[in-house]
Write an enzyme that holds these catalytic residues in place. Structure first.
Site, mmCIF file in Angstrom:
data_model
loop_
_atom_site.group_PDB
_atom_site.id
_atom_site.type_symbol
_atom_site.label_atom_id
_atom_site.label_comp_id
_atom_site.label_asym_id
_atom_site.label_seq_id
_atom_site.Cartn_x
_atom_site.Cartn_y
_atom_site.Cartn_z
ATOM 1 N N GLU A 55 13.511 62.868 52.354
ATOM 2 C CA GLU A 55 13.907 63.827 53.394
ATOM 3 C C GLU A 55 15.288 64.395 53.090
ATOM 4 O OE1 GLU A 55 12.607 62.608 57.754
ATOM 5 O OE2 GLU A 55 12.894 60.841 56.475
ATOM 6 N N ASP A 74 16.766 64.651 50.146
ATOM 7 C CA ASP A 74 16.711 65.568 49.007
ATOM 8 C C ASP A 74 16.137 66.921 49.403
ATOM 9 O OD1 ASP A 74 17.811 63.677 47.435
ATOM 10 O OD2 ASP A 74 15.922 63.000 46.543
ATOM 11 N N SER A 118 52.694 49.938 41.051
ATOM 12 C CA SER A 118 51.728 48.847 40.947
ATOM 13 C C SER A 118 52.204 47.703 41.835
ATOM 14 C CB SER A 118 51.568 48.421 39.497
ATOM 15 O OG SER A 118 52.817 48.078 38.990
ATOM 16 N N LEU A 119 51.519 46.599 41.778
ATOM 17 C CA LEU A 119 51.870 45.453 42.611
ATOM 18 C C LEU A 119 52.368 44.352 41.702
ATOM 19 C CD1 LEU A 119 48.677 45.398 44.837
ATOM 20 C CD2 LEU A 119 50.980 45.958 45.604
ATOM 21 N N GLU A 155 43.750 41.682 51.785
ATOM 22 C CA GLU A 155 42.633 42.531 51.384
ATOM 23 C C GLU A 155 42.113 42.054 50.036
ATOM 24 O OE1 GLU A 155 44.188 46.482 51.167
ATOM 25 O OE2 GLU A 155 44.973 46.349 53.204
ATOM 26 N N LYS A 194 41.377 42.655 46.201
ATOM 27 C CA LYS A 194 41.918 43.520 45.162
ATOM 28 C C LYS A 194 40.744 44.002 44.323
ATOM 29 C CE LYS A 194 45.657 43.760 41.783
ATOM 30 N NZ LYS A 194 44.948 44.474 40.745
ATOM 31 N N ASP A 219 38.726 45.885 41.506
ATOM 32 C CA ASP A 219 39.048 46.054 40.097
ATOM 33 C C ASP A 219 38.358 47.295 39.539
ATOM 34 O OD1 ASP A 219 40.130 45.529 37.678
ATOM 35 O OD2 ASP A 219 38.759 43.903 37.162
ATOM 36 N N ARG A 274 46.015 57.906 38.633
ATOM 37 C CA ARG A 274 47.330 57.303 38.596
ATOM 38 C C ARG A 274 48.178 57.852 37.447
ATOM 39 N NH1 ARG A 274 49.703 52.077 39.432
ATOM 40 N NH2 ARG A 274 50.994 51.710 37.615
ATOM 41 N N GLU A 312 40.503 52.720 45.364
ATOM 42 C CA GLU A 312 39.997 52.316 44.061
ATOM 43 C C GLU A 312 38.606 52.912 43.861
ATOM 44 O OE1 GLU A 312 42.389 50.600 42.815
ATOM 45 O OE2 GLU A 312 41.585 49.566 41.068
ATOM 46 N N TYR A 334 45.202 52.525 51.395
ATOM 47 C CA TYR A 334 46.633 52.774 51.561
ATOM 48 C C TYR A 334 46.849 54.217 51.988
ATOM 49 C CZ TYR A 334 51.602 52.823 49.982
ATOM 50 O OH TYR A 334 52.959 52.918 49.885
ATOM 51 N N LYS A 383 46.202 36.946 41.806
ATOM 52 C CA LYS A 383 45.056 37.142 40.904
ATOM 53 C C LYS A 383 44.213 35.876 40.847
ATOM 54 C CE LYS A 383 45.481 40.221 37.776
ATOM 55 N NZ LYS A 383 45.248 41.522 37.319
ATOM 56 N N CYS A 401 27.153 40.824 3.332
ATOM 57 C CA CYS A 401 26.164 40.838 4.408
ATOM 58 C C CYS A 401 25.376 39.526 4.392
ATOM 59 C CB CYS A 401 25.225 42.016 4.222
ATOM 60 S SG CYS A 401 23.883 42.022 5.425
ATOM 61 N N CYS A 434 21.592 40.444 3.293
ATOM 62 C CA CYS A 434 21.182 41.005 2.005
ATOM 63 C C CYS A 434 22.237 40.845 0.914
ATOM 64 C CB CYS A 434 20.799 42.478 2.165
ATOM 65 S SG CYS A 434 22.214 43.536 2.476
ATOM 66 N N CYS A 464 27.378 46.750 7.005
ATOM 67 C CA CYS A 464 26.653 46.549 5.756
ATOM 68 C C CYS A 464 26.112 47.917 5.365
ATOM 69 C CB CYS A 464 25.499 45.567 5.957
ATOM 70 S SG CYS A 464 24.341 45.630 4.579
ATOM 71 N N CYS A 476 18.442 46.390 3.611
ATOM 72 C CA CYS A 476 18.843 45.217 4.373
ATOM 73 C C CYS A 476 17.814 44.985 5.492
ATOM 74 C CB CYS A 476 20.250 45.482 4.912
ATOM 75 S SG CYS A 476 20.905 44.189 5.951
HETATM 76 S S1 IVH Z 1 47.768 48.637 47.571
HETATM 77 C C1 IVH Z 1 52.108 50.320 45.976
HETATM 78 N N1 IVH Z 1 45.483 47.441 47.923
HETATM 79 O O1 IVH Z 1 45.849 47.241 42.301
HETATM 80 C C2 IVH Z 1 50.771 49.819 45.556
HETATM 81 N N2 IVH Z 1 46.056 48.107 45.706
HETATM 82 O O2 IVH Z 1 48.244 46.299 40.708
HETATM 83 C C3 IVH Z 1 49.820 49.889 46.683
HETATM 84 N N3 IVH Z 1 44.300 47.643 44.044
HETATM 85 O O3 IVH Z 1 47.397 50.303 41.575
HETATM 86 C C4 IVH Z 1 48.497 49.452 46.265
HETATM 87 N N4 IVH Z 1 42.852 46.750 45.447
HETATM 88 O O4 IVH Z 1 44.838 50.251 41.820
HETATM 89 C C5 IVH Z 1 46.315 48.004 47.021
HETATM 90 N N5 IVH Z 1 43.456 46.435 48.415
HETATM 91 C C6 IVH Z 1 44.288 46.976 47.529
HETATM 92 C C7 IVH Z 1 43.951 47.087 46.170
HETATM 93 C C8 IVH Z 1 44.874 47.654 45.283
HETATM 94 C C9 IVH Z 1 43.076 47.103 44.189
HETATM 95 C C10 IVH Z 1 44.857 48.106 42.752
HETATM 96 C C11 IVH Z 1 45.493 49.466 42.791
HETATM 97 C C12 IVH Z 1 46.916 49.265 42.377
HETATM 98 C C13 IVH Z 1 46.826 47.993 41.627
HETATM 99 C C14 IVH Z 1 48.171 47.301 41.657
#
Ligand code: IVH
Length: 666
Positions: free
Chosen positions: A33, A35, A80-81, A110, A112, A114, A133, A169, A222, A308, A402, A405, A420, A426
């Site tokens: 539906e 589509d 970054s964090l 929260e 994290k 990846d 970024r 993310e 964020y 981590k 190899c 062969c 190889c 081979c």
């Molecule tokens: S807050 C000022 N919240 O982790 C940085 N980052 O190592 C605010 N990431 O660049 C980021 N989950 O790509 C935030 N729940 C989360 C996240 C998160 C993954 C990533 C993000 C950031 C990196 C930092």
């Protein structure tokens, strides 16, 4: 209803279904539906271009136009964090912030995620820009690609601020990642190591239609801007959810650090059941006033840290290293280990990737090694426990010849892998080439699975792809396990493969680096096998998307005497060795005698399509501007050098509208 209203109501309805499906995971209509409604909207928009809207749900399909990315400066740098790996470090963070603030902060925990981070800008509720970024200061404008991600709203609802940024993310779910890698494996394209690389690789694709096909997802975490509705992070996240964003419902409000540890321990186990990859948790101070008071260091906020998760590791003994030879001759080292339990499965083998990695690990037979699963599919060895070396075994040195062969291995410039080169002598390469040739996306010959190919090879009935066309029923039926009937079926299927179109034949040959898409481009560019086989480096690299790596491989393939023979045998058996009449269909002679250069970026058709149009109308597409050039079909941002040269030589320059008009005129 007026057309305009119909269009608007369809858009609204479709966005709501998108939100139900991709953000809330609660669809209320069937895919079919959905589509059908989307198709209806597409048709209406096509008939009424005056009502076009860049935020329409039809924009999520992704156009097929190649774009290169503009660099944009971030309004707020993307930091970054700082990472922590132990409860003590989390405790230190808690103490540090309490000391600075003179009170215990309320925290939000929260997951994290990846993937790859993204910054989205919304103006008056419309997604206007999506920036990667990059280096944190400047990133790539990937708006068109991001619009294809269904869980990212193009238009907001509710009470949102007029201008704000939201960061999050972009992720490739595990199941999408696995399916993508499976497809790439079949086509001998390099695999993505993990969903993070796959997501960031996809986001940087220059073709939004490919991005759309990769089914990315996104979580936002964020908000930034001057008019955020609340003065706490948590409340702002909930508000963002109400405007249509996908916000993780794992986020927890934590009053004590004990609650933080509970959160960590819970998700360390539970994350394995999530559909997307996570590599830790993020702990944030909830109050924005407190966040402002804590501020930032040069690299990261003082109000947040990442914890981590420990990658699951096991220690076991390395017994030996074996080497596998793939269909195109790539040699992969594999470690044979004492069986050990790791994240719920027994691991006996681990990938060692290539010679450089073996060297860097300084591996010796008998070593106790660490195996990790991480985000990767195949477990890998990440280290050696040198302290437990009592008797030191033989150093692992990458083989020179190899294992199948005996041919000396080679390594091409700039590549990590060993090959190889004995393509036609081979055994795993011979069998692999045949299996590839008969596979579904190539010649689609049924009944020749890997066991049968192996059997035919052992019985000296198959050595080469051309031998397939010399098999007969009586001979096949004599093989163990194969009766008259299956033998006849195989022969029938071999017979019908003679009508498989040229572009699939090019793919079926199994030239290294020539996957399905590249094969199509090469077939269309050269039209028949002789032109293709005789093309030199320049002509090859003039074809869209063909770089030197592929061109070199094609040249190597056709320089080989045995390959030349195979091709001529295939030809004599009636395999399609040129494009069909249909696809070469000449439409007119309007461009007869003209040598046309294509330059710049186009909006209405792809470069390949223009190339085909030139050829179907009797013209010739050439690569570089010279006195012989009759005309330039110029898109946006044509190279300034080319432009100067063309002007100097007085060559006519036409844009795409003018070009299409030329072709449509009687
Ligand atoms: S807050 C000022 N919240 O982790 C940085 N980052 O190592 C605010 N990431 O660049 C980021 N989950 O790509 C935030 N729940 C989360 C996240 C998160 C993954 C990533 C993000 C950031 C990196 C930092």
């Amino acid at each position: 209803m007026m057309i305009k209203e119909k269009i608007e109501s369809l858009r609204k309805e479709l966005e709501e279904h998108n939100h139900n499906y991709y953000v809330l995971s609660r669809p209320t209509i069937s895919d079919l539906e959905f589509d059908m409604k989307l198709k209806q909207l597409q048709d209406l928009e096509k008939q009424h271009p005056e009502y076009a809207d860049p935020s329409s749900p039809t924009q999520r399909i992704g156009s097929d136009i190649n774009t290169s990315f503009k660099q944009v400066k971030h309004k707020y740098p993307m930091l970054s964090l700082s990472n922590t790996y132990s409860e003590e470090e989390v405790d230190d963070f808690y103490k540090r912030t309490t000391r600075s603030l003179h009170e215990e902060p309320e925290l939000v925990c929260e997951l994290k995620y990846d993937g790859t981070s993204i910054s989205l800008i919304y103006e008056n509720g419309i997604l206007t820009q999506a920036i990667t970024r990059g280096d944190g200061e400047k990133g790539d404008d990937v708006t068109e690609n991001v619009k294809t991600i269904r869980s990212i709203p193009l238009k907001l609802h509710g009470n949102y601020p007029p201008l704000f940024e939201i960061r999050g993310e972009i992720l490739m779910p595990w199941n999408v990642f696995e399916a993508l890698n499976k497809e790439r494996e079949e086509q001998e394209e390099p695999l993505f190591a993990n969903p993070r690389n796959a997501a960031s690789g996809t986001l940087k694709q220059q073709n939004p239609a490919i991005v759309a096909s990769r089914k990315l997802d996104a979580y936002l975490y964020y908000l930034l801007g001057d008019n955020l509705p609340y003065d706490t992070h948590y409340e702002n996240l909930q508000a963002a959810a109400s405007w249509g964003f996908k916000i993780s419902d794992a986020a927890r409000f934590c009053k004590t650090k004990e609650e933080v540890f509970e959160f960590i321990n819970y998700w360390d186990i539970e994350r394995k059941n999530l559909l997307v990859a996570t590599d830790g948790i993020v702990i944030k101070v909830n109050s924005l006033a407190q966040q402002r008071a804590l501020g930032f260091t040069a690299k990261s906020p003082r109000w947040a840290i990442a914890y981590k998760f420990k990658a699951e590791k096991a220690l076991t003994r390395l017994n030996s290293v074996s080497y596998q030879v793939g269909r195109t001759g790539t040699v992969t080292p594999v470690a044979n280990l004492d069986p050990v339990q790791l994240s719920g499965t027994t691991v006996k083998r681990a990938s060692l990737h290539n010679a450089d990695i073996i060297e860097a690990l300084d591996l010796h037979i008998g070593d106790m090694v660490y195996v990790e699963k991480g985000g990767e599919i195949i477990p890998k060895i990440t280290g050696v426990d040198k302290d437990s070396r009592i008797l030191i075994g033989d150093k692992v040195v990458f083989i020179k010849n190899c294992p199948e062969c005996g041919t000396p291995l080679i390594r091409y410039n700039g590549e990590a892998a060993h090959y190889c080169p004995n393509e036609n002598g081979c055994p795993p390469q011979i069998k692999g080439k045949i299996e590839h040739f008969v596979s579904r996306k190539a010649m689609d010959i049924e009944g020749l699975g890997s066991e049968t190919v192996n059997l035919l090879y052992k019985n000296e009935m198959l050595h080469n792809i051309a031998d397939i066309y010399e098999l007969d029923v009586a001979e096949l039926a004599k093989l163990e396990r194969l009766g008259e009937k299956s033998a006849q079926n195989i022969i029938n299927s071999i017979e019908s493969s003679k009508s498989v179109p040229f572009e699939r034949v090019v793919f079926a040959l199994g030239i290294r680096f020539v996957g399905e898409t590249i094969a199509k481009k090469l077939a269309n560019a050269f039209k028949n096998i002789d032109e293709f086989a005789n093309a030199d480096l320049e002509r090859l690299t003039n074809v869209d998307e063909i770089g030197e790596r592929i061109a070199d491989s094609v040249i190597r393939y056709f320089a080989d005497e045995q390959n030349k023979q195979t091709i001529s045998r295939l030809k004599s058996h009636g395999i399609q060795m040129s494009l069909s009449e249909e696809s070469m269909k000449k439409q007119s002679d309007k461009l007869k005698g003209l040598s046309i250069v294509i330059s710049g970026k186009f909006n209405l058709h792809s470069r390949d399509e223009y190339k085909a149009m030139i050829e179907q109308n009797g013209g010739k597409n050439i690569g570089s501007v010279s006195a012989k050039t009759s005309m330039i079909l110029a898109g946006e941002n044509m190279g300034p050098e080319k432009l100067k040269k063309a002007e100097k030589l007085g060559i006519e320059i036409v844009n795409e509208d003018e070009f299409l008009k030329m072709l449509s005129e009687k």
